[in-house]
Design a protein around this motif. Structure first.
Motif, PDB file in Angstrom:
ATOM      1  N   PRO A   1       0.694  -1.205  -0.066  1.00 57.82           N
ATOM      2  CA  PRO A   1       0.082  -0.023  -0.015  1.00 57.82           C
ATOM      3  C   PRO A   1       0.563   1.303  -0.065  1.00 57.82           C
ATOM      4  O   PRO A   1       0.552   2.095  -0.720  1.00 57.82           O
ATOM      5  N   MET A   2       2.118   1.197   0.538  1.00 60.59           N
ATOM      6  CA  MET A   2       2.925   2.535   0.849  1.00 60.59           C
ATOM      7  C   MET A   2       3.450   2.696  -0.693  1.00 60.59           C
ATOM      8  O   MET A   2       3.481   3.888  -1.092  1.00 60.59           O
ATOM      9  N   TYR A   3       4.037   1.450  -1.480  1.00 62.66           N
ATOM     10  CA  TYR A   3       4.532   1.840  -2.588  1.00 62.66           C
ATOM     11  C   TYR A   3       3.451   2.133  -3.917  1.00 62.66           C
ATOM     12  O   TYR A   3       3.861   2.770  -4.619  1.00 62.66           O
ATOM     13  N   ARG A   4       2.270   1.706  -3.561  1.00 64.41           N
ATOM     14  CA  ARG A   4       1.062   2.106  -4.428  1.00 64.41           C
ATOM     15  C   ARG A   4       0.813   3.704  -4.436  1.00 64.41           C
ATOM     16  O   ARG A   4       0.789   4.474  -5.159  1.00 64.41           O
ATOM     17  N   GLN A   5       0.894   4.164  -3.042  1.00 64.68           N
ATOM     18  CA  GLN A   5       0.834   5.539  -2.712  1.00 64.68           C
ATOM     19  C   GLN A   5       2.087   6.200  -3.627  1.00 64.68           C
ATOM     20  O   GLN A   5       1.627   7.387  -4.129  1.00 64.68           O
ATOM     21  N   ALA A   6       3.045   5.816  -3.532  1.00 65.25           N
ATOM     22  CA  ALA A   6       4.298   6.527  -4.002  1.00 65.25           C
ATOM     23  C   ALA A   6       4.207   6.441  -5.602  1.00 65.25           C
ATOM     24  O   ALA A   6       4.213   7.605  -6.306  1.00 65.25           O
ATOM     25  N   MET A   7       3.865   5.519  -6.106  1.00 67.74           N
ATOM     26  CA  MET A   7       3.626   5.415  -7.597  1.00 67.74           C
ATOM     27  C   MET A   7       2.383   6.030  -8.089  1.00 67.74           C
ATOM     28  O   MET A   7       2.530   6.748  -9.262  1.00 67.74           O
ATOM     29  N   ALA A   8       1.280   6.396  -7.630  1.00 64.83           N
ATOM     30  CA  ALA A   8       0.330   6.956  -7.635  1.00 64.83           C
ATOM     31  C   ALA A   8       0.809   8.557  -7.632  1.00 64.83           C
ATOM     32  O   ALA A   8       0.225   9.154  -8.643  1.00 64.83           O
ATOM     33  N   TRP A   9       1.585   9.013  -6.774  1.00 66.45           N
ATOM     34  CA  TRP A   9       2.227  10.326  -6.682  1.00 66.45           C
ATOM     35  C   TRP A   9       3.002  10.611  -7.995  1.00 66.45           C
ATOM     36  O   TRP A   9       2.680  11.651  -8.789  1.00 66.45           O
ATOM     37  N   LEU A  10       3.730   9.519  -8.458  1.00 67.14           N
ATOM     38  CA  LEU A  10       4.443   9.610  -9.851  1.00 67.14           C
ATOM     39  C   LEU A  10       3.692   9.760 -11.083  1.00 67.14           C
ATOM     40  O   LEU A  10       4.264  10.569 -11.884  1.00 67.14           O
ATOM     41  N   THR A  11       2.497   9.413 -10.911  1.00 64.53           N
ATOM     42  CA  THR A  11       1.516  10.001 -12.162  1.00 64.53           C
ATOM     43  C   THR A  11       1.226  11.310 -12.034  1.00 64.53           C
ATOM     44  O   THR A  11       0.485  11.631 -13.059  1.00 64.53           O
ATOM     45  N   ASP A  12       1.286  11.905 -11.081  1.00 60.54           N
ATOM     46  CA  ASP A  12       1.293  13.284 -11.111  1.00 60.54           C
ATOM     47  C   ASP A  12       2.303  14.237 -11.693  1.00 60.54           C
ATOM     48  O   ASP A  12       2.224  15.330 -12.207  1.00 60.54           O
ATOM     49  N   LEU A  13       3.397  13.258 -11.714  1.00 63.66           N
ATOM     50  CA  LEU A  13       4.705  14.108 -12.206  1.00 63.66           C
ATOM     51  C   LEU A  13       4.958  13.695 -13.674  1.00 63.66           C
ATOM     52  O   LEU A  13       5.606  14.486 -14.336  1.00 63.66           O
ATOM     53  N   VAL A  14       4.482  12.543 -14.054  1.00 61.52           N
ATOM     54  CA  VAL A  14       4.811  12.030 -15.628  1.00 61.52           C
ATOM     55  C   VAL A  14       3.559  11.565 -16.025  1.00 61.52           C
ATOM     56  O   VAL A  14       2.596  10.944 -15.394  1.00 61.52           O
ATOM     57  N   PRO A  15       3.083  12.124 -17.282  1.00 63.68           N
ATOM     58  CA  PRO A  15       1.714  11.590 -17.953  1.00 63.68           C
ATOM     59  C   PRO A  15       1.758  10.062 -18.160  1.00 63.68           C
ATOM     60  O   PRO A  15       2.919   9.645 -18.545  1.00 63.68           O
ATOM     61  N   VAL A  16       0.796   9.171 -17.584  1.00 63.38           N
ATOM     62  CA  VAL A  16       0.812   7.929 -17.723  1.00 63.38           C
ATOM     63  C   VAL A  16       1.096   7.498 -19.169  1.00 63.38           C
ATOM     64  O   VAL A  16       1.598   6.514 -19.515  1.00 63.38           O
TER      65      VAL A  16
ATOM     66  N   GLY B   1       2.561   8.802 -21.712  1.00 65.13           N
ATOM     67  CA  GLY B   1       3.736   9.163 -21.986  1.00 65.13           C
ATOM     68  C   GLY B   1       4.971   8.170 -21.664  1.00 65.13           C
ATOM     69  O   GLY B   1       5.981   8.549 -22.406  1.00 65.13           O
ATOM     70  N   VAL B   2       4.616   7.341 -20.669  1.00 66.17           N
ATOM     71  CA  VAL B   2       5.693   6.581 -20.167  1.00 66.17           C
ATOM     72  C   VAL B   2       5.533   5.283 -21.053  1.00 66.17           C
ATOM     73  O   VAL B   2       4.654   4.483 -21.022  1.00 66.17           O
ATOM     74  N   ARG B   3       6.387   5.174 -21.808  1.00 64.44           N
ATOM     75  CA  ARG B   3       6.465   3.934 -22.558  1.00 64.44           C
ATOM     76  C   ARG B   3       7.611   2.944 -22.326  1.00 64.44           C
ATOM     77  O   ARG B   3       7.436   1.532 -22.661  1.00 64.44           O
ATOM     78  N   ARG B   4       8.658   3.395 -21.520  1.00 66.70           N
ATOM     79  CA  ARG B   4       9.654   2.152 -20.947  1.00 66.70           C
ATOM     80  C   ARG B   4      10.082   2.621 -19.578  1.00 66.70           C
ATOM     81  O   ARG B   4      10.121   3.664 -19.298  1.00 66.70           O
ATOM     82  N   VAL B   5       9.852   1.716 -18.639  1.00 65.43           N
ATOM     83  CA  VAL B   5      10.334   1.959 -17.069  1.00 65.43           C
ATOM     84  C   VAL B   5      11.422   0.958 -16.806  1.00 65.43           C
ATOM     85  O   VAL B   5      11.091  -0.093 -17.342  1.00 65.43           O
ATOM     86  N   LEU B   6      12.368   1.363 -16.070  1.00 68.17           N
ATOM     87  CA  LEU B   6      13.477   0.472 -15.672  1.00 68.17           C
ATOM     88  C   LEU B   6      13.226   0.412 -14.182  1.00 68.17           C
ATOM     89  O   LEU B   6      13.183   1.508 -13.526  1.00 68.17           O
TER      90      LEU B   6
ATOM     91  N   GLU C   1       1.318  -2.057 -13.302  1.00 72.71           N
ATOM     92  CA  GLU C   1       0.117  -1.738 -13.137  1.00 72.71           C
ATOM     93  C   GLU C   1      -0.390  -0.227 -13.065  1.00 72.71           C
ATOM     94  O   GLU C   1      -1.262   0.066 -13.706  1.00 72.71           O
ATOM     95  N   THR C   2       0.634   0.587 -12.730  1.00 73.36           N
ATOM     96  CA  THR C   2       0.567   2.043 -12.589  1.00 73.36           C
ATOM     97  C   THR C   2       0.618   2.609 -13.824  1.00 73.36           C
ATOM     98  O   THR C   2       0.136   3.802 -14.347  1.00 73.36           O
ATOM     99  N   PHE C   3       1.448   2.003 -14.713  1.00 77.02           N
ATOM    100  CA  PHE C   3       2.160   2.560 -16.280  1.00 77.02           C
ATOM    101  C   PHE C   3       1.862   1.294 -17.385  1.00 77.02           C
ATOM    102  O   PHE C   3       2.615   0.744 -17.846  1.00 77.02           O
ATOM    103  N   PRO C   4       0.138   1.185 -17.346  1.00 75.49           N
ATOM    104  CA  PRO C   4       0.001   0.062 -18.365  1.00 75.49           C
ATOM    105  C   PRO C   4       0.193   0.069 -19.672  1.00 75.49           C
ATOM    106  O   PRO C   4       0.142  -0.865 -20.372  1.00 75.49           O
ATOM    107  N   TYR C   5       0.724   1.400 -20.228  1.00 74.90           N
ATOM    108  CA  TYR C   5       1.117   1.490 -21.479  1.00 74.90           C
ATOM    109  C   TYR C   5       2.778   0.993 -21.829  1.00 74.90           C
ATOM    110  O   TYR C   5       3.161   1.306 -22.862  1.00 74.90           O
TER     111      TYR C   5
END
Length: 286
Positions: free
Chosen positions: A35-50, A52-57, A72-76
């Motif tokens: 749950p803590m990390y899901r909150q963190a990743m939800a915050w990231l979606t405020d900083l980068v458009p979901v 527009g994120v095509r590759r995540v490392l 799951e956070t960046f489905p594209y």
């Protein structure tokens, strides 16, 4: 180098980590903190458009628990779990993410470009943290984001006064862990001391800091069996790995806490809990 949700302690060479042995603890700890990390990743979606994120490392992914959350956070996006331990990457593949075996920092150029790089509690396992950040910055595409998890608060599982032994046991175990951590850092290849001002370090890597937030996991007593089992596993590891660094009184207390026949043990106590926090530092590439 590998993703670390818990700090292992070993005798002799402090920089050597037996990651396959730690797999159950890494996996269980990450799942409990989900749950803590899901909150963190939800915050990231405020900083980068979901979209527009095509590759995540996920650099230092370990068994890929967070790689799956990133997917799951960046489905594209293609999410790539990057780690140096094959056994951990096998678990990441079982979670349905692409994996890349890499020995860092040497293999940084082989990671390819990304719109988002997540590095969770892994940078401190690289000797030259400044050089590693510069290498990660080079992997980012223009406008890309680096999310670095470093720091937070110590984890607590018991009251300060547990009713057995001298109060403050976890504080003293943290002190022993800090001594081990300092030794571990000095034994890493290319180790360099740096002031851990992460905003300044990210700026020094040519990135523009874009915010820092701390996220909490709070599972109060009474805990479910999965949490209790994880706490017992964590204290068992500490008993094995840091016994020499503790006083005889504290070792005796640990023995009681791990004795399933003792009513005051972790197996039976009603006050066992899980409380901790992790800090995420972010920075963007121009």
């Amino acid at each position: 180098m590998t993703h670390s949700h818990t700090h292992a302690h070993t005798h002799g060479d402090s920089a050597h980590m037996d990651w396959p042995e730690l797999l159950p603890l890494l996996e269980g700890g990450a799942e409990l903190r989900a749950p803590m990390y899901r909150q963190a990743m939800a915050w990231l979606t405020d900083l980068v458009p979901v979209g527009g994120v095509r590759r995540v490392l996920d650099v230092g992914s370990g068994p890929g628990v967070l790689s799956r959350m990133l997917a799951e956070t960046f489905p594209y996006a293609e999410v790539v779990a990057v780690d140096g331990t094959p056994e951990l990457l096998e678990r990441a593949r079982a979670r349905g993410v692409t994996t890349l075996l890499a020995d860092l920092p040497g293999d940084l150029p082989e990671l390819g470009e990304a719109d988002l790089i997540w590095m969770g509690e892994a940078l401190h396992h690289l000797g030259d943290q400044e050089a590693a950040l510069a290498g990660l910055a080079e992997r980012l595409r223009p406008g890309g984001l680096l999310a670095l998890v470093e720091g937070g608060l110590p984890t607590r599982h018991l009251p300060r006064d547990s009713g057995i032994g001298r109060p403050g046991l976890e504080d003293r175990m943290d002190a022993a862990s800090a001594d081990w951590f300092a030794r571990m850092r000095t034994e890493l290849p290319g180790s360099r001391d740096v002031t851990e001002d992460w905003r300044a370090l990210l700026s020094g890597a040519g990135l523009a800091p874009s915010g820092t937030r701390t996220f909490l996991v709070d599972i109060p007593a009474p805990v479910p069996p999965s949490v209790r089992d994880h706490v017992i596993a964590e204290f068992t590891r500490r008993h094995t790995s840091m016994a020499d660094a503790l006083t005889p009184e504290d070792r005796a207390t640990l023995n009681r806490l791990l004795d399933p026949d003792d009513p005051a043990s972790l197996h039976h106590r009603p006050d066992v809990h899980l409380l901790t926090a992790r800090t995420v530092h972010t920075a963007r590439k121009a």
